[in-house]
Design an enzyme around this catalytic site. Structure first.
Site, PDB file in Angstrom:
ATOM      1  N   GLU A  46       0.853  -1.180   0.000  1.00  0.00           N
ATOM      2  CA  GLU A  46       0.000   0.000   0.000  1.00  0.00           C
ATOM      3  C   GLU A  46       0.886   1.225   0.000  1.00  0.00           C
ATOM      4  OE1 GLU A  46      -2.661  -0.262   3.335  1.00  0.00           O
ATOM      5  OE2 GLU A  46      -2.799  -2.384   2.888  1.00  0.00           O
ATOM      6  N   ASP A  57      -5.401   8.249  11.110  1.00  0.00           N
ATOM      7  CA  ASP A  57      -4.060   7.765  11.420  1.00  0.00           C
ATOM      8  C   ASP A  57      -3.498   8.327  12.710  1.00  0.00           C
ATOM      9  OD1 ASP A  57      -3.433   6.051   9.175  1.00  0.00           O
ATOM     10  OD2 ASP A  57      -3.729   7.857   7.981  1.00  0.00           O
TER      11      ASP A  57
END
Lengths: 258, 406
Positions: A46, A57
Site C-alpha cells: 500500500e 491515522d
C-alpha cells in the site's frame, strides 16, 4: 483481473502486505522500498499518498506524511515515480490516501493515471459508501481498479455484508476501534471479532491491519483471517534504519519471518 | 418549540447545495450514524425542549438583551442593535450549543465529553456544562492557542476539565479538531464529541446551527417588540467555523429582506498569504469530514490559517456559509487583524463594551458595508473581551510606543 486480484485468486492464506508513505523517509524512497519488499517476499504494498490531516491515522503515519509533504511529495510526482519503474517489479500496488488530494488532482484523471502507472486498487478511507456507489464505482470499473473498504469491530453485520458485496479484492479489517499504530497485542476481543467475521462466510478475503507489529500479532491475524497489513511498525523501521533494505530485514525479524 | 426556517436546513444527507456531507473513515461511522439517527428526534422531544430551554433561561442567562447602541449608531450612520451574546454565562454564544449537545449526550447515554477549542471559549463552555451535568470532560487545544488564551486554559482546569495540548501541525484549532476526532476514534462508544462550530461531518453543522438558532429567534421577537418589525435590514456576525453567524442568520436566511453579512478574519490581508478569509481565498474541498470551502494548496493539502484571533484562525468554514456565499444569500467581508483591533477600540470607547477579538471583526465590518440612515442593523456581539486582555495590552502598548516614537 488486475494484479492484486490475480494474487488473491492464487494465494488464500498468510498474505503479508506493507504500508509505507510515498516520499518518506526521503523523496525517492518508493522504488527502494518496492524493490526491498519484493525481494523479501511481501505479497503486496500500500503506497500512502501523504495528506496534511490524516484523521484515521495515529502519530507515526501522521508524522511520516508531514515529512513526506515537506520533502516535496505530491500525487503528480508519485505518478512520475511509478511510471519510471512500471514493469520492473511484479508486486501489486495499492494507493491509499484521503479524498481531498484526489479531488484537487481531478477524480477521473486520478483513476486514469493510477491505472496507467500500475496500481491495482485504491483505498480512500473517507469516501462515503453511498457516494462510492453513485459516483465512483463506475470509475473503478472503467479503469479495472479495486476499491478496498474498511470494517471495524463496530461495523454492523448488515454493513459488512454490503461492503462484501461491493468488494472485488479484499476487505481491510481494522483490528480494533483505534487510529493506526495504537494497539499493543491482540487480546480475546480481537480473536472473537476475527471469529465473528469468519463465521459470516463472506466472499472476499479479509486482511487485518492496525496493530500488526510482531510475531504474535502477525500469527493471530494469519490464523484468524487471510492476511495482515503492517504500517506504523514498518514506518518506524524505515525511520530508524539507513536503507529500506535494512528496515525490511529488521521488520521481518520482528515479525518472525527471518 | 424552536422556530425552524426550512431554508436554513441541509438535505437529509447533510448537504447545503454542493457543500456538507459526511466524509469520514469507517472508524467514525457508527458514532456519526448514531448521532444522525437520533439528533432530530431528541431535539424535537418534549423533554429535551423543556430541559434545554430551562437551562438556557436559568443557567445561560437567556434571552440576552438586544441593545440599541446609540453612540455606535451615530458613528456608523444607521440604527445599530447589539445582540448581547457576550452576556451569556462564560462570556460567549458558545454555551448555547454546549448545553444542547451535553443534554443530547445524556439522552444517548454517553459517559464522557470531548471537545476541541481555539480561543478557549468552546472549551470553557464545555468544561462548565460538564461540571454542571457531572460529566468528565477532555478538551483538545493547540499549544499555540494555549499560550495566547491563558485565562481560558486556567478556567477549564479549574472547572475540572483535562486540557490536552496539541503539538501537531499548526498547533491551533485545525489540529485540535484532528486530535479530538482521533480520540473519538480510539474511544468510540461512551464518548460524545461536542464540536464547537458549524463544521465537521453531517449532522454536526445542522445540529450546531439548530442549537444556536435561539439567537435569531430572540432577535426576531425583540425587534418585534422594540421596532415593530419581524426582521432587521442587516445581520452582521463574525465567522470562523461559523456558529454564531449561523445562529444569528438562521431565521432570516432567504427571507428576501435581510442582508446577511459575515465578517471573515483576513489576518495580515486577504492576499498576504497570512489569512483566514476562507470565503475570499478558499476553494472547494474536504476538511474535518465535510465538503466546504477551505484554504489549501493545489495538491489538496490543508493550509495553515492566520488570524490574530484564535477563534477565527481556521482554514475552513462551515458548509452552510460556503453555500450562503455561493448562492449570494449572504455576503462575506474580510477584516484584517489591524482593522479588528480598531473595532475593539471603537466599541470599547463608544459603548463601554470590550468585545472579544473575534467579535471585533463584526464591529469593523459595519464600517465596510453600505448602510443607510433608516437601516436597522443587528450585530451579533458573540463574545466578551476578557480572554483577550493580554493581546490587547500587548498590541496597544506597541501602538503607543510607535506613536511616541514619531
Amino acid at each position: 483481473m488486475n494484479p492484486l486480484q490475480t494474487l488473491l485468486a492464487r494465494k488464500k492464506k498468510n498474505l503479508l502486505s506493507l504500508f509505507f508513505t510515498a516520499g518518506f523517509p526521503y523523496l525517492e524512497s518508493a522504488e527502494d522500498i518496492i524493490a526491498a519488499a519484493e525481494e523479501a517476499g511481501v505479497d503486496f504494498l500500500e503506497v500512502g499518498m501523504p495528506y496534511s490531516d490524516p484523521l484515521a491515522d495515529g502519530p507515526v503515519i501522521q508524522q511520516s506524511s508531514t515529512k513526506a509533504i515537506a520533502n516535496g511529495m505530491t500525487i503528480p510526482l508519485l505518478f512520475e515515480q511509478m511510471a519510471k519503474i512500471r514493469g520492473k517489479y511484479e508486486i501489486p500496488l495499492l494507493l491509499m490516501g484521503y479524498l481531498n488530494p484526489v479531488l484537487q488532482y481531478g477524480t477521473e484523471k486520478f483513476f486514469e493515471k493510477a491505472a496507467e502507472n500500475g496500481a491495482s486498487g485504491i483505498i480512500l478511507p473517507d469516501l462515503p459508501m453511498d457516494e462510492y456507489q453513485e459516483e465512483y464505482e463506475q470509475l473503478f470499473q472503467k479503469y479495472n481498479l479495486s476499491m478496498i473498504f474498511l470494517v471495524t469491530p463496530q461495523t454492523s453485520d448488515e454493513r459488512i455484508k454490503k461492503i462484501d458485496s461491493l468488494s472485488n479484492a479484499f476487505i481491510y479489517v481494522v483490528s480494533s476501534a483505534a487510529t493506526t499504530g495504537k494497539q499493543q497485542d491482540f487480546g480475546q476481543a480481537q480473536q472473537d471479532y476475527f471469529k465473528r467475521l469468519q463465521a459470516m462466510n463472506l466472499k472476499s478475503p479479509m486482511i487485518a491491519g492496525f496493530g500488526i507489529h510482531n510475531h504474535q500479532t502477525l500469527q493471530q491475524a494469519w490464523e484468524g483471517l487471510n492476511g495482515a497489513i503492517c504500517g506504523s511498525a514498518f514506518l518506524k523501521k524505515l525511520e530508524q534504519n539507513p536503507t529500506p533494505k535494512d528496515a525490511m530485514a529488521m521488520l521481518m525479524k520482528d515479525l518472525g519471518l527471518q | 418549540m424552536t422556530h425552524l426556517n426550512p431554508k436554513a436546513l441541509p438535505n437529509e444527507r447533510g448537504y447545503y447545495g454542493p457543500f456538507g456531507g459526511a466524509y469520514i473513515p469507517e472508524m467514525l461511522y457508527p458514532n456519526v450514524e448514531e448521532l444522525k439517527t437520533n439528533y432530530i428526534p431528541i431535539l424535537e422531544s418534549e423533554k429535551f425542549q423543556k430541559d434545554f430551554h430551562k437551562l438556557l433561561k436559568d443557567y445561560v442567562g437567556r434571552p440576552t438583551p438586544l441593545y440599541l447602541a446609540g453612540n455606535l449608531s451615530e458613528m456608523v450612520g444607521a440604527k445599530i442593535y447589539l445582540k448581547r451574546e457576550d452576556l451569556c454565562h462564560t462570556g460567549a454564544h458558545k454555551l448555547n450549543n454546549v448545553v444542547g449537545q451535553a443534554l443530547m449526550a445524556k439522552h444517548l447515554g454517553k459517559k464522557r465529553i470531548i471537545a476541541e477549542t481555539g480561543a478557549g471559549q468552546h472549551g470553557v463552555a464545555s468544561a462548565t456544562v460538564c461540571a454542571l451535568l457531572r460529566l468528565p470532560c477532555t478538551v483538545f487545544m493547540g499549544s499555540k492557542d494555549m499560550a495566547r488564551q491563558k485565562p481560558n486554559v486556567m478556567r477549564m482546569r479549574m472547572l475540572g476539565a483535562e486540557v490536552i495540548p496539541v503539538e501537531s501541525g499548526s498547533k491551533s484549532l485545525k489540529d485540535a479538531t484532528n486530535e479530538a476526532i482521533r480520540y473519538w476514534i480510539n474511544n468510540p462508544s461512551e464518548t460524545h464529541y461536542i464540536i464547537g462550530s458549524t463544521i465537521g461531518p453531517h449532522p454536526y453543522p445542522d445540529l450546531v446551527a439548530r442549537l444556536q438558532s435561539v439567537i435569531s429567534d430572540e432577535i426576531a421577537e425583540q425587534l418585534q417588540r422594540q421596532e415593530g418589525i419581524d426582521a432587521p435590514t442587516h445581520v452582521v456576525a463574525c465567522a470562523g467555523g461559523g456558529s454564531n453567524a449561523a445562529g444569528a442568520f438562521f431565521r432570516f436566511i432567504g427571507n428576501g429582506k435581510t442582508i446577511l453579512v459575515g465578517a471573515e478574519a483576513a489576518g495580515e490581508g486577504v492576499d498576504s498569504g497570512l489569512t483566514a478569509a476562507t470565503i475570499a481565498k478558499g476553494t472547494p474541498g474536504i476538511i474535518h469530514g465535510c465538503k466546504t470551502l477551505l484554504m489549501q494548496t493545489l495538491d489538496g493539502q490543508v493550509e495553515e490559517a492566520h488570524s490574530i484571533s484564535a477563534g477565527l484562525d481556521y482554514p475552513g468554514i462551515g458548509p452552510m456559509h460556503a453555500w450562503l456565499a455561493k448562492e449570494n444569500l449572504a455576503q462575506f467581508v474580510p477584516v484584517t487583524d489591524k482593522e479588528a483591533m480598531e473595532g475593539v477600540k471603537t466599541l470599547t470607547r463608544a459603548e463601554g463594551i470590550i468585545p472579544a477579538l473575534e467579535t471585533a471583526h463584526a464591529i469593523t465590518a459595519l464600517f465596510k458595508i453600505n448602510l443607510k440612515k433608516e437601516d436597522i442593523v443587528v450585530v451579533n456581539l458573540s463574545g466578551r473581551g476578557d480572554k483577550d486582555l493580554d493581546t490587547y495590552q500587548e498590541y496597544f502598548k506597541n501602538e503607543e510606543a510607535q506613536l511616541n516614537a514619531v
